[in-house]
Design an enzyme around this catalytic site. Structure first.
Site, short mmCIF file in Angstrom:
data_model
loop_
_atom_site.label_atom_id
_atom_site.label_comp_id
_atom_site.label_asym_id
_atom_site.label_seq_id
_atom_site.Cartn_x
_atom_site.Cartn_y
_atom_site.Cartn_z
N GLU A 69 0.80 -1.22 0.00
CA GLU A 69 0.00 0.00 0.00
C GLU A 69 0.84 1.28 0.00
O GLU A 69 0.39 2.31 -0.49
CB GLU A 69 -0.94 0.01 1.22
CG GLU A 69 -2.06 -1.01 1.14
CD GLU A 69 -2.99 -0.75 -0.03
OE1 GLU A 69 -3.32 0.42 -0.31
OE2 GLU A 69 -3.39 -1.75 -0.69
N SER A 338 -34.62 -44.80 9.61
CA SER A 338 -36.06 -45.09 9.48
C SER A 338 -36.91 -43.85 9.32
O SER A 338 -38.12 -43.96 9.06
CB SER A 338 -36.53 -45.89 10.69
OG SER A 338 -35.95 -47.18 10.69
#
Length: 668
Positions: A69, A338
């Site tokens: 930067e 199930s």
């Protein structure tokens, strides 16, 4: 010549400055997520930051951000003509914007004090504020403020929140590779977000590392090692706690819907109205916390609740702790055991079977081409060696009867019904599919149980009702999508059968005692107790609860009835506390008959086990039961059947007529 050179420098500086203005650090406007009643769930970009002193920020991170930067940060006094020229040169050479001309101090002034407008007046203000910052603060103080101020995407402001959001660690723990990747995000958080664009973030990381090498901060070998180290940045919301998994799905949906604006959810100022009910969600979160408080820390779970009348998803939990794991188990596939059986029984009822139809639980072997014979067993590994009515077989979860029923209907029929009712995951058309051996998600399960709760009508689940932009314009609006997928009578009969699961004798009777209102549901337990499920419903709410380990080699050590059903019941009791205790509406032509559980015939005063069952009028049993009778006629009838099960109907009728001359002959 000197004047010409000075002019070129000024022009270059202006051009680089314009370049910087074209791509300023993003100043997001927070987006807000609301529940179905307009209450705020989350603010998606609310300046979530945790300020830390410079000594608590990794030196790797400090160097990386300076390198990419503002390489001359420690040499200039806030404004850097050399940096402007360098940025211009690098951008022209790359053919794109790879470096900005603003210094770290300029960016700090812009972020802290100025709005997003791009005018000459604003630029003058920026330069003046930059000079003031440099006069008042040291370079270390400016760098500390900058690293605590800048936006890293995903709602994370400041380096501490960014480190936690992406890498689940503090800023002081960031290594070189992580620091370079985070430093690379700052120029364009939407574009270089490593959670959504890892390749782009990797390229940016490589650029940061190269600049650090050029500046003598690190060696080429250190850069190479940092590039090669695997990184796993997380896709999460910074600081998100309430309804975190639900909100994360909202963000993911927006990123997919607007792929050119992946950070829109955080920066677009949207108002996102959802189907979530905060009261129901909070009941789910509280129940989850209480249930798992004493459990193995590695045990995980999920819960999804939705309104079967509208498709509104009212609550979603994808795991115990979003900050620890963002993996959403509410949308992950696992075998349901199930809990898959109701789709089979719906198919059977539609094809002429009734709740009183009997099938035997006994040793059986099915020939499978190219494989060993399939020999299903009951949950306890054995057999009951007796007949079951379909109603009892379902609420006690008999496996052998379910497989035989699937064999008679055909596995493709089961697949078709599961699809029709809302299952979309791949299904393997095997006999064992009746026992839930294909993987599905909890969200799919609530969708597929929805028609049972809502008179055969499928309501497609959805999370978002409306999205508005900053100016109040509607970007998207959704409404319920309803489809009749089952005969209402079939849906009601299966629901009546599933009510037995929560009643004495059912696999979740203990949970039924915790919920004092009409309800139905089904337990699910997979092989070796790896997963536990309960999917249950009232007319207002369908909820699926899944409990299991992410590591599938581990066992939960309990059944769905023992582990998942109590959590479901406690949640439902809390979520429906203010709702009326409505029962399921009974369709026209449904009647109720007491049947003998031993043979499926009409119960008599002598029947020892009696079940009340629902039937379409005209399909109910009319012959009286004899197995539980000790009267002379009952004993004689039983003897007759034991001597010859293939007796002629007329012979049976003659026997009944002799025992009861007033009996009228019917078509049985």
């Amino acid at each position: 010549m000197k004047k010409m050179l000075l002019l070129l420098l000024i022009v270059a500086g202006l051009l680089a400055g314009c370049t910087s203005l074209a791509l300023p650090p993003e100043l997001p406007t927070p987006s807000k997520v609301f529940d179905a009643q307009g209450r705020l769930i989350a603010t998606l970009s609310p300046q979530k930051r945790i300020p830390v002193p410079l000594k608590d920020i990794s030196p790797n991170m400090q160097q990386a951000i300076v390198a990419i930067e503002d390489a001359r940060f420690y040499q200039h006094h806030g404004i850097d003509p050399v940096g402007l020229l360098r940025a211009l040169y690098h951008n022209i050479r790359a053919g794109k914007i790879v470096e900005g001309g603003s210094t770290i101090t300029q960016q700090l002034a812009k972020n802290m004090f100025l709005g997003p407008e791009r005018t000459a007046r604003r630029k003058i203000k920026e330069l003046w504020l930059t000079i003031q910052l440099e006069r008042r603060y040291s370079k270390q103080e400016i760098l500390q403020m900058y690293l605590n101020q800048i936006y890293f995407g995903q709602g994370a402001y400041g380096i501490e929140m960014a480190a936690r959001t992406y890498f689940d660690k503090s800023a002081r723990e960031l290594d070189l590779g992580e620091s370079a990747m985070l430093a690379g995000i700052v120029r364009a958080p939407s574009l270089y977000n490593p959670a959504t664009n890892l390749n782009g973030a990797r390229e940016r990381q490589s650029l940061v590392l190269q600049r650090m090498v050029e500046l003598g901060m690190i060696t080429p070998e250190e850069a190479r090692e940092a590039r090669q180290k695997p990184l796993h940045p997380q896709n999460r919301l910074a600081g998100q706690t309430r309804a975190a998994y639900f909100v994360a799905e909202i963000v993911k949906y927006l990123q997919e819907k607007f792929p050119d604006q992946p950070d829109l959810a955080y920066t677009g100022g949207l108002h996102i109205h959802t189907t979530l009910d905060l009261d129901v969600q909070e009941a789910a979160e509280k129940t989850f916390q209480e249930n798992f408080a004493q459990q193995d820390p590695a045990l995980e779970g999920a819960l999804v609740a939705y309104d079967p009348r509208t498709g509104h998803v009212k609550a979603m939990i994808g795991g115990k702790d979003f900050s620890r794991s963002q993996f959403n188990r509410a949308l992950a596939r696992n075998q349901p055991g199930s809990a898959f059986k109701p789709f089979l029984y719906a198919a059977a009822i539609d094809r002429g079977y009734t709740a009183a139809t009997t099938l035997e639980c006994k040793p059986v072997s099915y020939e499978i081409p190219g494989q060993p014979p399939y020999q299903p067993r009951d949950f306890n590994g054995g057999y009951h060696n007796r007949p079951f009515t379909l109603k009892e077989a379902l609420y006690t979860s008999d496996n052998v009867v379910a497989v035989e029923l699937n064999n008679r209907l055909g596995p493709q029929t089961l697949v078709a019904y599961a699809r029709r009712m809302g299952i979309e995951s791949p299904l393997r058309p095997y006999l064992s599919l009746a026992l839930g051996t294909s993987e599905v998600t909890p969200l799919e399960m609530v969708r597929a149980y929805g028609p049972l709760a809502n008179g055969g009508v499928l309501a497609r689940p959805f999370l978002i009702t409306k999205i508005l932009d900053q100016k109040g314009r509607v970007l998207e609006e959704n409404s319920p999508q309803l489809q009749q997928v089952l005969d209402p009578k079939t849906a009601y009969i299966v629901t009546d059968m599933l009510k037995g699961v929560l009643q004495p004798g059912g696999t979740a009777a203990a949970a039924g005692a915790l919920l004092d209102r009409p309800a139905a549901g089904k337990t699910g337990t997979t092989a070796h107790f790896r997963d536990a499920w309960f999917v249950g419903y009232t007319p207002q709410l369908v909820t699926a609860v899944y409990i299991g380990y992410d590591d599938k080699s581990r066992s939960v050590g309990a059944t769905g009835g023992q582990l998942a059903a109590p959590l479901w019941a406690k949640f439902m009791a809390a979520a429906l506390r203010d709702e009326p205790e409505d029962d399921f509406p009974v369709p026209e032509d449904i009647i109720f008959v007491d049947i003998c559980a031993d043979d499926g015939l009409r119960a008599t005063p002598f029947s020892s086990r009696v079940i009340k069952a629902a039937f379409v009028k005209g399909t109910e049993p009319t012959l009286p039961s004899f197995w539980g009778s000790t009267t002379p006629w009952g004993l004689k009838l039983r003897d007759l059947l034991q001597q010859d099960v293939n007796f002629l109907p007329e012979e049976l009728w003659k026997t009944l007529k002799d025992l009861d001359p007033g009996m009228e002959k019917k078509n049985h």
